[in-house]
Design an enzyme around this catalytic site. Structure first.
Site: not given
Lengths: 321, 321
Positions: B176, B205-207, B227-228, B230
């Site tokens: 990210t 959908v991620g964070d 980042t990571g 999510g």
């Protein structure tokens, strides 16, 4: 800290709720369905079920009711399409499931719960959310399932307002259903489901599926489900803000939730507009708060002794579960 | 409170980052592009531009670089499709824009900024996000624009791992890009953009587009880009949690961000797994924190005297802006 005890609160959306916007039969029907939602959630809790199962059961009743903007009776977007958002959160584990812009899931909150249990993702959007739900065993429904005459008329009215450059009633703008619960094991949960708002831009995602904004639950602190102008719930991270004020400032549930609804959101103005907002929240001892800064909010709760109340404006109606 | 001064920090994703996963030329290229991203953001700030414009400029460089998982070089999902998430938040106004599952926006963070400025919605998903971007003047690009040989190989490797039942490297999972900035007027902003992770479920959908989770900014407190994994950033409402710990517990930026990355996320385990996480954050005085609990994180920052550093693991490289 007191003893854990079961508790439940629900909402069916906030807004101006003018008395002449629905017939007496419709007001009765809406109150009756709020009572049935409470009964469904309370039955789960009374049977030793989880807060997660209770909020799902309560929200399912409101999703199935034509009187609320979720599931059957959901608002139509600017393209005349129903796009549904929902989420659920388990305060015991901080696990969550969220769905945005789904079009064929009869009970979006149940698909969100299935997603939470599945665990491969927290948040799914669009046709893939529909596909996930179908694969999880939820038979898809056609768009027509969600449509009611009232929502068709509301969209026509909104489009007429837009054409004429006049302001639509706040009543057309809000509407979301949600529930928060504390179960006998002391766990909290929150769930929210919505069709968004009438004439919303296609693809618009509100706060209902945004964990931390429209839905939030954390054991030992609180569970929150919101209704109102979702964009502001996202910007103010409302659910988590209430939890943070309680956990870190030592505010009680009522202080924290009133502060957010009346000041953070109530004070926000754009073009002189009031940011209509309401929510139901519950703390780790089962205390309920249901603030709103609009004229009314469809809501209900059950006190620890099993007495149930529903309300739309100021007047409380006791109901039999 | 000190005097406001400009500051900038960026990240290009965290993970195991094994040295043999890229050629020396690729490591050099990645560091060079981090330096170019810092230079782009710093030029905006030095010219008296806003923190919002600076984070957009810095993220654009990383979106355009093949070395990072956003824009050109974005990860492929399980269907071999690029679905892009991004968001931006203005700490001065709490306005925000977020995009999920877009497929044809060359610079998703710029579309998120256009959405924030447009104001009709905070969050758009799917083809409607693409349509909004096109209507806002961003020429759509074909999926092929995003694809690199490295991502094609990563997807094949992930599918082979899935077939063999073996665990893929953490390196394949994260990625990210993001930026946080403080401008001379004292305003904070954050932005994040991503292709998600290789072999992610379609529609996931991620964070990154979840305001409060992967992206958050509030003047006077902090700006955060994560980042990571999510899903855990969503469940822990990471950005807003850091802001709440600072605002309500009086923790400094470093305490709050280290606590969340090392304890809240670092302590979370599922099947014995470590929740890989990193973030960049900046406070109202321009102090930077860039914690990660993985072996490395692509990152960089500029100190108030204009000295710029980039890093992938422990070693800092000073770069000329």
């Amino acid at each position: 800290m007191g003893t854990a005890r079961q508790a439940l609160a629900i909402h069916g959306g906030c807004g101006v709720l003018p008395h002449d916007s629905m017939t007496l039969a419709e007001w009765d029907g809406a109150r009756s369905d709020l009572g049935r939602a409470l009964a469904a959630g309370w039955a789960v809790l009374s049977g030793g079920g989880s807060a997660v199962a209770a909020v799902e059961a309560a929200v399912n009743v409101m999703e199935d009711s034509p009187h609320f903007n979720a599931g059957h009776g959901a608002a139509l977007n600017a393209d005349g399409v129903h796009e549904l958002d929902a989420s659920i959160m388990d305060g015991a584990t901080l696990e969550a499931g969220a769905i945005s812009a789904a079009r064929h899931i009869r009970n979006p909150v149940s698909a969100a719960r299935a997603l939470m249990n599945d665990g491969r993702a927290v948040f799914l959007t669009g046709p893939d959310a529909d596909r996930f739900a179908e694969a999880a065993g939820f038979a898809p429904v056609a768009q027509e399932y969600f449509t009611t005459q009232k929502r068709v008329e509301a969209l026509a009215a909104m489009k007429a307002h837009a054409l004429a450059g006049t302001e639509a009633s706040e009543n057309e703008k809000h509407g979301t259903v949600g529930a928060v619960a504390l179960d006998l094991a002391g766990h909290l949960a929150a769930a929210t489901s919505t069709g968004g708002y009438t004439n919303k831009p296609p693809g618009r995602v509100g706060d209902s599926p945004v964990i931390g904004a429209g839905t939030y639950a954390r054991d030992g602190v609180c569970a929150v489900s919101g209704t109102g102008k979702g964009e502001y719930f996202i910007r103010h991270v409302v659910g988590h803000e209430i939890a943070a004020r309680m956990a870190y400032l030592g505010e009680c549930l009522e202080e924290a939730s009133e502060r957010v609804v009346m000041e953070d959101l109530g004070a926000t103005r754009q073009h002189g507009e009031i940011i209509g907002a309401g929510l139901v929240a519950i703390d780790a001892e089962g205390r309920v708060s249901a603030p709103y800064n609009t004229a009314g909010m469809f809501r209900g709760w059950v006190t620890p002794d099993g007495r149930a109340y529903v309300a739309t404006h100021d007047e409380l109606h006791e109901v039999t579960l």
